[in-house]
Design a protein around this motif. Sequence first.
Motif, PDB file in Angstrom:
ATOM      1  N   PRO A 146       0.830  -1.198   0.000  1.00 18.12           N
ATOM      2  CA  PRO A 146       0.000   0.000   0.000  1.00 18.12           C
ATOM      3  C   PRO A 146       0.874   1.261   0.000  1.00 18.12           C
ATOM      4  O   PRO A 146       1.785   1.393   0.823  1.00 18.12           O
ATOM      5  CB  PRO A 146      -0.797  -0.110   1.302  1.00 18.12           C
ATOM      6  CG  PRO A 146      -0.767  -1.569   1.651  1.00 18.12           C
ATOM      7  CD  PRO A 146       0.567  -2.054   1.147  1.00 18.12           C
ATOM      8  N   GLU A 147       0.630   2.127  -0.962  1.00 19.91           N
ATOM      9  CA  GLU A 147       1.382   3.370  -1.148  1.00 19.91           C
ATOM     10  C   GLU A 147       2.870   3.116  -1.410  1.00 19.91           C
ATOM     11  O   GLU A 147       3.686   4.035  -1.314  1.00 19.91           O
ATOM     12  CB  GLU A 147       1.191   4.303   0.047  1.00 19.91           C
ATOM     13  CG  GLU A 147      -0.257   4.699   0.279  1.00 19.91           C
ATOM     14  CD  GLU A 147      -0.454   5.501   1.538  1.00 19.91           C
ATOM     15  OE1 GLU A 147       0.494   6.157   2.012  1.00 19.91           O
ATOM     16  OE2 GLU A 147      -1.578   5.467   2.065  1.00 19.91           O
ATOM     17  N   GLY A 148       3.241   1.881  -1.709  1.00 19.19           N
ATOM     18  CA  GLY A 148       4.633   1.551  -1.989  1.00 19.19           C
ATOM     19  C   GLY A 148       5.539   1.627  -0.769  1.00 19.19           C
ATOM     20  O   GLY A 148       6.754   1.634  -0.887  1.00 19.19           O
ATOM     21  N   ALA A 149       4.947   1.669   0.424  1.00 20.59           N
ATOM     22  CA  ALA A 149       5.714   1.910   1.651  1.00 20.59           C
ATOM     23  C   ALA A 149       6.452   0.665   2.126  1.00 20.59           C
ATOM     24  O   ALA A 149       5.849  -0.376   2.383  1.00 20.59           O
ATOM     25  CB  ALA A 149       4.789   2.413   2.751  1.00 20.59           C
ATOM     26  N   ILE A 150       7.768   0.812   2.240  1.00 22.01           N
ATOM     27  CA  ILE A 150       8.636  -0.238   2.778  1.00 22.01           C
ATOM     28  C   ILE A 150       9.844   0.461   3.380  1.00 22.01           C
ATOM     29  O   ILE A 150      10.295   1.487   2.872  1.00 22.01           O
ATOM     30  CB  ILE A 150       9.055  -1.256   1.691  1.00 22.01           C
ATOM     31  CG1 ILE A 150       9.787  -2.450   2.306  1.00 22.01           C
ATOM     32  CG2 ILE A 150       9.854  -0.598   0.589  1.00 22.01           C
ATOM     33  CD1 ILE A 150       9.941  -3.629   1.341  1.00 22.01           C
ATOM     34  N   SER A 151      10.358  -0.065   4.471  1.00 23.92           N
ATOM     35  CA  SER A 151      11.498   0.547   5.139  1.00 23.92           C
ATOM     36  C   SER A 151      12.533  -0.529   5.452  1.00 23.92           C
ATOM     37  O   SER A 151      12.294  -1.403   6.290  1.00 23.92           O
ATOM     38  CB  SER A 151      11.037   1.236   6.429  1.00 23.92           C
ATOM     39  OG  SER A 151      12.123   1.844   7.078  1.00 23.92           O
ATOM     40  N   PHE A 152      13.669  -0.461   4.764  1.00 28.31           N
ATOM     41  CA  PHE A 152      14.734  -1.436   4.991  1.00 28.31           C
ATOM     42  C   PHE A 152      15.560  -1.037   6.203  1.00 28.31           C
ATOM     43  O   PHE A 152      15.891   0.137   6.382  1.00 28.31           O
ATOM     44  CB  PHE A 152      15.616  -1.571   3.748  1.00 28.31           C
ATOM     45  CG  PHE A 152      14.939  -2.330   2.648  1.00 28.31           C
ATOM     46  CD1 PHE A 152      14.990  -3.707   2.595  1.00 28.31           C
ATOM     47  CD2 PHE A 152      14.209  -1.661   1.686  1.00 28.31           C
ATOM     48  CE1 PHE A 152      14.333  -4.414   1.603  1.00 28.31           C
ATOM     49  CE2 PHE A 152      13.557  -2.344   0.678  1.00 28.31           C
ATOM     50  CZ  PHE A 152      13.612  -3.729   0.641  1.00 28.31           C
ATOM     51  N   THR A 153      15.888  -2.024   7.017  1.00 25.35           N
ATOM     52  CA  THR A 153      16.677  -1.804   8.228  1.00 25.35           C
ATOM     53  C   THR A 153      18.147  -1.705   7.838  1.00 25.35           C
ATOM     54  O   THR A 153      18.679  -2.619   7.197  1.00 25.35           O
ATOM     55  CB  THR A 153      16.486  -2.972   9.220  1.00 25.35           C
ATOM     56  OG1 THR A 153      15.088  -3.133   9.451  1.00 25.35           O
ATOM     57  CG2 THR A 153      17.221  -2.723  10.515  1.00 25.35           C
ATOM     58  N   PRO A 154      18.822  -0.592   8.180  1.00 25.89           N
ATOM     59  CA  PRO A 154      20.245  -0.487   7.840  1.00 25.89           C
ATOM     60  C   PRO A 154      21.044  -1.623   8.499  1.00 25.89           C
ATOM     61  O   PRO A 154      20.735  -2.057   9.618  1.00 25.89           O
ATOM     62  CB  PRO A 154      20.658   0.867   8.433  1.00 25.89           C
ATOM     63  CG  PRO A 154      19.372   1.641   8.510  1.00 25.89           C
ATOM     64  CD  PRO A 154      18.311   0.618   8.809  1.00 25.89           C
TER      65      PRO A 154
END
Length: 160
Positions: A146-154
């Motif tokens: 949804p909304e292209g939301a993704i957060s990669f963990t450094p």
Amino acid sequence: MEAADLHRQIAKITERISGQPLDTRLQDWLNQEFGPDTAAFADLQRTCEAGVAEGWLCQREGGGIRYGRVFKPEVALHGFSVDVVEMADVVGPHHSHPNGEIDLILPRDGSARFDAHPSGWLVYGPGSAHCPTVSGGSALVLYLLPEGAISFTPAGEARA
């Protein structure tokens, strides 16, 4: 086959799930309506396999994973982005899903599993996180975000 074929197939699904909570009820519904025993599933698998073979899917590679965003979020896809990855017996990078994630698991052999799930749909709710893992063989996984939301963990940061 071409990207427009995949776009049409996905739009038919996102139209039906738009506005629905990302939870196990949605997962169950997707597996009933578009699951491994349906023509829609077989069509999606054929299109994704052709896209990889023809080079318009999974155009990037890193860490033993081929991947790529096929479509950015748009009105025609009801605000979902579409990514496809090709993985074989590998653990991918940890990431979180601010708005949730819907995965279509397309094993390339019968024993492959994604996050311990066989062929079919898997839904992660908003705020969930994981290290995507394919075991027991090779699989394509199509992600709707949804909304292209993704957060990669450094690398090196604590994982929730």
